[in-house]
Design a protein around this motif. Structure first.
Motif, PDB file in Angstrom:
ATOM      1  N   PHE A 165      32.588  38.905 -31.650  1.00  0.00           N
ATOM      2  CA  PHE A 165      33.243  37.899 -30.059  1.00  0.00           C
ATOM      3  C   PHE A 165      32.848  36.511 -29.658  1.00  0.00           C
ATOM      4  O   PHE A 165      33.933  36.311 -28.688  1.00  0.00           O
ATOM      5  N   GLU A 166      31.702  36.797 -29.654  1.00  0.00           N
ATOM      6  CA  GLU A 166      31.078  36.018 -28.578  1.00  0.00           C
ATOM      7  C   GLU A 166      30.909  33.774 -28.876  1.00  0.00           C
ATOM      8  O   GLU A 166      31.279  33.617 -28.141  1.00  0.00           O
ATOM      9  N   LYS A 167      31.876  34.081 -30.063  1.00  0.00           N
ATOM     10  CA  LYS A 167      32.397  33.173 -30.592  1.00  0.00           C
ATOM     11  C   LYS A 167      33.733  32.640 -30.303  1.00  0.00           C
ATOM     12  O   LYS A 167      34.218  31.488 -31.121  1.00  0.00           O
ATOM     13  N   ARG A 168      34.350  33.629 -30.380  1.00  0.00           N
ATOM     14  CA  ARG A 168      36.072  33.169 -30.038  1.00  0.00           C
ATOM     15  C   ARG A 168      36.181  33.547 -28.502  1.00  0.00           C
ATOM     16  O   ARG A 168      35.785  34.569 -27.733  1.00  0.00           O
ATOM     17  N   GLU A 169      37.346  32.915 -28.517  1.00  0.00           N
ATOM     18  CA  GLU A 169      37.732  33.155 -26.910  1.00  0.00           C
ATOM     19  C   GLU A 169      39.764  33.394 -26.792  1.00  0.00           C
ATOM     20  O   GLU A 169      39.228  34.583 -25.646  1.00  0.00           O
ATOM     21  N   ASP A 170      39.664  34.372 -28.051  1.00  0.00           N
ATOM     22  CA  ASP A 170      41.417  34.587 -27.994  1.00  0.00           C
ATOM     23  C   ASP A 170      41.205  35.976 -28.997  1.00  0.00           C
ATOM     24  O   ASP A 170      41.635  36.640 -29.450  1.00  0.00           O
ATOM     25  N   ILE A 171      39.857  36.189 -28.412  1.00  0.00           N
ATOM     26  CA  ILE A 171      39.440  38.368 -28.520  1.00  0.00           C
ATOM     27  C   ILE A 171      40.931  38.817 -27.902  1.00  0.00           C
ATOM     28  O   ILE A 171      40.599  38.919 -26.980  1.00  0.00           O
ATOM     29  N   THR A 172      41.776  40.214 -28.215  1.00  0.00           N
ATOM     30  CA  THR A 172      42.808  40.569 -27.352  1.00  0.00           C
ATOM     31  C   THR A 172      41.942  42.019 -27.280  1.00  0.00           C
ATOM     32  O   THR A 172      41.469  42.889 -27.015  1.00  0.00           O
ATOM     33  N   MET A 173      42.978  42.670 -26.553  1.00  0.00           N
ATOM     34  CA  MET A 173      42.392  43.786 -25.861  1.00  0.00           C
ATOM     35  C   MET A 173      42.429  45.296 -27.118  1.00  0.00           C
ATOM     36  O   MET A 173      41.428  45.706 -26.845  1.00  0.00           O
ATOM     37  N   GLU A 174      42.837  44.781 -27.275  1.00  0.00           N
ATOM     38  CA  GLU A 174      42.770  45.924 -29.104  1.00  0.00           C
ATOM     39  C   GLU A 174      41.520  45.584 -29.936  1.00  0.00           C
ATOM     40  O   GLU A 174      41.030  46.880 -30.158  1.00  0.00           O
ATOM     41  N   GLU A 175      41.267  44.085 -29.691  1.00  0.00           N
ATOM     42  CA  GLU A 175      40.288  43.986 -31.075  1.00  0.00           C
ATOM     43  C   GLU A 175      39.375  44.416 -30.352  1.00  0.00           C
ATOM     44  O   GLU A 175      38.248  45.114 -30.971  1.00  0.00           O
ATOM     45  N   TYR A 176      38.607  44.561 -29.019  1.00  0.00           N
ATOM     46  CA  TYR A 176      37.588  44.706 -28.136  1.00  0.00           C
ATOM     47  C   TYR A 176      37.802  46.895 -27.966  1.00  0.00           C
ATOM     48  O   TYR A 176      36.645  46.561 -27.984  1.00  0.00           O
ATOM     49  N   LEU A 177      38.799  46.943 -27.770  1.00  0.00           N
ATOM     50  CA  LEU A 177      38.684  48.775 -27.738  1.00  0.00           C
ATOM     51  C   LEU A 177      38.042  49.085 -29.264  1.00  0.00           C
ATOM     52  O   LEU A 177      37.352  50.070 -29.772  1.00  0.00           O
ATOM     53  N   GLU A 178      38.759  48.672 -30.190  1.00  0.00           N
ATOM     54  CA  GLU A 178      37.978  48.494 -31.637  1.00  0.00           C
ATOM     55  C   GLU A 178      37.013  48.362 -31.556  1.00  0.00           C
ATOM     56  O   GLU A 178      35.708  49.692 -32.432  1.00  0.00           O
TER      57      GLU A 178
ATOM     58  N   THR B 282      34.184  41.128 -23.188  1.00  0.00           N
ATOM     59  CA  THR B 282      34.553  42.454 -23.012  1.00  0.00           C
ATOM     60  C   THR B 282      35.671  42.996 -21.873  1.00  0.00           C
ATOM     61  O   THR B 282      36.002  41.723 -21.754  1.00  0.00           O
ATOM     62  N   LEU B 283      35.555  43.916 -21.765  1.00  0.00           N
ATOM     63  CA  LEU B 283      37.263  44.199 -21.614  1.00  0.00           C
ATOM     64  C   LEU B 283      37.878  43.455 -20.467  1.00  0.00           C
ATOM     65  O   LEU B 283      39.084  42.703 -19.882  1.00  0.00           O
ATOM     66  N   ILE B 284      36.577  43.153 -19.355  1.00  0.00           N
ATOM     67  CA  ILE B 284      36.468  42.156 -18.135  1.00  0.00           C
ATOM     68  C   ILE B 284      36.944  41.198 -18.295  1.00  0.00           C
ATOM     69  O   ILE B 284      38.076  40.658 -17.312  1.00  0.00           O
TER      70      ILE B 284
ATOM     71  N   SER C 110      34.655  51.252 -29.848  1.00  0.00           N
ATOM     72  CA  SER C 110      34.989  52.910 -30.395  1.00  0.00           C
ATOM     73  C   SER C 110      34.317  53.028 -32.381  1.00  0.00           C
ATOM     74  O   SER C 110      33.794  53.727 -31.618  1.00  0.00           O
ATOM     75  N   LYS C 111      33.228  51.361 -32.299  1.00  0.00           N
ATOM     76  CA  LYS C 111      32.465  51.564 -32.960  1.00  0.00           C
ATOM     77  C   LYS C 111      31.260  51.220 -32.756  1.00  0.00           C
ATOM     78  O   LYS C 111      30.434  52.282 -32.852  1.00  0.00           O
ATOM     79  N   LYS C 112      30.935  50.733 -32.155  1.00  0.00           N
ATOM     80  CA  LYS C 112      29.346  50.135 -31.224  1.00  0.00           C
ATOM     81  C   LYS C 112      28.614  51.237 -30.933  1.00  0.00           C
ATOM     82  O   LYS C 112      27.669  51.700 -31.372  1.00  0.00           O
ATOM     83  N   THR C 113      29.900  51.825 -29.279  1.00  0.00           N
ATOM     84  CA  THR C 113      29.184  52.776 -28.894  1.00  0.00           C
ATOM     85  C   THR C 113      29.781  54.370 -29.131  1.00  0.00           C
ATOM     86  O   THR C 113      28.948  55.329 -28.736  1.00  0.00           O
ATOM     87  N   GLY C 114      30.984  53.961 -29.318  1.00  0.00           N
ATOM     88  CA  GLY C 114      31.714  55.641 -29.462  1.00  0.00           C
ATOM     89  C   GLY C 114      30.643  55.971 -30.474  1.00  0.00           C
ATOM     90  O   GLY C 114      31.795  57.182 -30.582  1.00  0.00           O
ATOM     91  N   ALA C 115      31.431  55.553 -32.260  1.00  0.00           N
ATOM     92  CA  ALA C 115      30.679  56.264 -33.225  1.00  0.00           C
ATOM     93  C   ALA C 115      29.896  57.302 -33.254  1.00  0.00           C
ATOM     94  O   ALA C 115      29.681  58.089 -33.521  1.00  0.00           O
TER      95      ALA C 115
ATOM     96  N   TYR D 296      38.128  64.241 -27.671  1.00  0.00           N
ATOM     97  CA  TYR D 296      37.266  63.809 -26.368  1.00  0.00           C
ATOM     98  C   TYR D 296      36.628  63.205 -26.410  1.00  0.00           C
ATOM     99  O   TYR D 296      36.292  62.004 -25.629  1.00  0.00           O
ATOM    100  N   ALA D 297      35.583  62.950 -27.308  1.00  0.00           N
ATOM    101  CA  ALA D 297      34.377  62.152 -27.706  1.00  0.00           C
ATOM    102  C   ALA D 297      34.884  60.326 -27.765  1.00  0.00           C
ATOM    103  O   ALA D 297      34.405  59.582 -27.204  1.00  0.00           O
ATOM    104  N   LYS D 298      35.802  59.759 -28.505  1.00  0.00           N
ATOM    105  CA  LYS D 298      37.017  58.729 -29.140  1.00  0.00           C
ATOM    106  C   LYS D 298      36.663  58.187 -27.232  1.00  0.00           C
ATOM    107  O   LYS D 298      36.763  57.489 -26.774  1.00  0.00           O
ATOM    108  N   ARG D 299      37.727  59.228 -26.539  1.00  0.00           N
ATOM    109  CA  ARG D 299      37.883  58.655 -25.095  1.00  0.00           C
ATOM    110  C   ARG D 299      36.452  58.735 -24.073  1.00  0.00           C
ATOM    111  O   ARG D 299      36.379  57.508 -23.525  1.00  0.00           O
TER     112      ARG D 299
END
Length: 319
Positions: free
Chosen positions: A150-163, A235-237, A166-171, A197-200
């Motif tokens: 993602f660091e190399k791309r400018e066109d990241i969508t919110m959905e891609e970020y959340l996915e 980031t999402l922000i 959800s893997k990197k931190t949420g898993a 619960y944990a996903k959120r």
């Protein structure tokens, strides 16, 4: 009343130290981050989830430690990939021991996690825990790879970020409660509720991390403010800002984003540009935490209270 039960935390730390007893630099390096503290949220979640149904903490302890050992392994490797020089207020493992030894120390923690799984008394539960834990290790690797790409791309969508988060931190957070549910013999309906619960809380945890990187106290979070901006993290922000900022501010943000040697004044300027997007992220955290607690309502009110408190802590934490 304390959010974290000191007796449980003492047990977790005592057993972690036992798993990492050993001579030589590799053991010192593997203990480096663990001895610096950390919130122990993951093993604590495993134990709290188990305690929704059962009370024999000794039974669940090896399973809880396996998650914490995996978590610390990911942190060591993460710091190497991000070139971070501080975590939990101290120099990172690769700064103190060098990159080759840090990689080995992370690998040792990874291996010790599976030693802990093998210490689970019930072989059927151990097998279930192994399946869930190994799957989450795959998810963490995939999430980390997505983050780097993602660091190399400018066109990241919110959905891609959340996915990705959800893997990197949420898993590992989902795994923490799922392992507690396996050990506590929860029903399939209860397991599914706990996963939701944990996903959120996993999504909320990472977004809160993103917020703290910009508006936190550097002494409390243990690293310099704005390090995500210097690293060019989408980031999402940042994603929200790039979708909503006027062109001139968007251009200025992109000028600063990923600039490793950015001056403190430039970081402050970027944070000011991101002000509205930070507020948006705070609302997202609130939404996820509110939803997470809804899923706990199928459990006994008294026994689920600490899991609800953990969700609130994630939203309100300042480190």
């Amino acid at each position: 009343m304390e959010l974290f039960d000191k007796n449980i935390l003492f047990l977790i730390d005592k057993e972690l130290n036992r798993y990492l007893e050993g001579e030589g630099t590799i053991y010192k390096a593997s203990r480096h981050l663990l001895l610096a503290g950390g919130k122990r949220i993951r093993p604590y979640l495993t134990i709290l989830t188990y305690m929704l149904k059962r009370d024999d903490i000794e039974e669940v302890l090896p399973a809880a430690l396996a998650v914490e050992l995996i978590h610390n392994y990911t942190l060591i490797h993460d710091d190497i990939m991000d070139n971070d020089d501080r975590r939990r207020g101290i120099p990172t493992v690769h700064i103190v021991y060098g990159k080759p030894m840090a990689i080995l120390a992370g690998d040792l923690l990874y291996a010790k996690a599976f030693v802990a799984v093998s210490d689970i008394r019930d072989p059927e539960k151990a097998h279930e825990v192994l399946k869930v834990l190994s799957k989450s290790c795959v998810d963490v690797c995939v999430g980390q790879a997505m983050d780097m790409e993602f660091e190399k791309r400018e066109d990241i969508t919110m959905e891609e970020y959340l996915e990705m988060i959800s893997k990197k931190t949420g898993a590992l957070l989902v795994t923490s409660v799922e392992i507690g549910a396996i050990m506590g013999e929860c029903s399939s309906e209860e397991r599914e509720a706990l996963r939701e619960y944990a996903k959120r809380i996993g999504l909320a945890f990472q977004i809160q991390d993103d917020i703290l990187d910009l508006v936190g106290n550097k002494n409390k979070i243990g690293k310099p403010i704005g390090s995500d901006i210097r690293e060019g993290k989408k980031t999402l922000i940042v994603i929200h800002a790039l979708q909503h900022l006027p062109e001139d501010k968007k251009k200025r943000l992109l000028d600063i984003l990923g600039k490793r040697d950015a001056e403190d004044e430039e970081i402050k300027e970027a944070i000011e540009i991101l002000k509205d997007s930070i507020e948006f992220a705070k609302e997202m955290v609130k939404k996820y935490i509110t939803e997470s607690k809804e899923y706990l309502k199928i459990f006994d009110k008294k026994r689920r209270k600490k899991l609800e408190d953990i969700a609130d802590f994630i939203m309100e934490r300042v480190y």
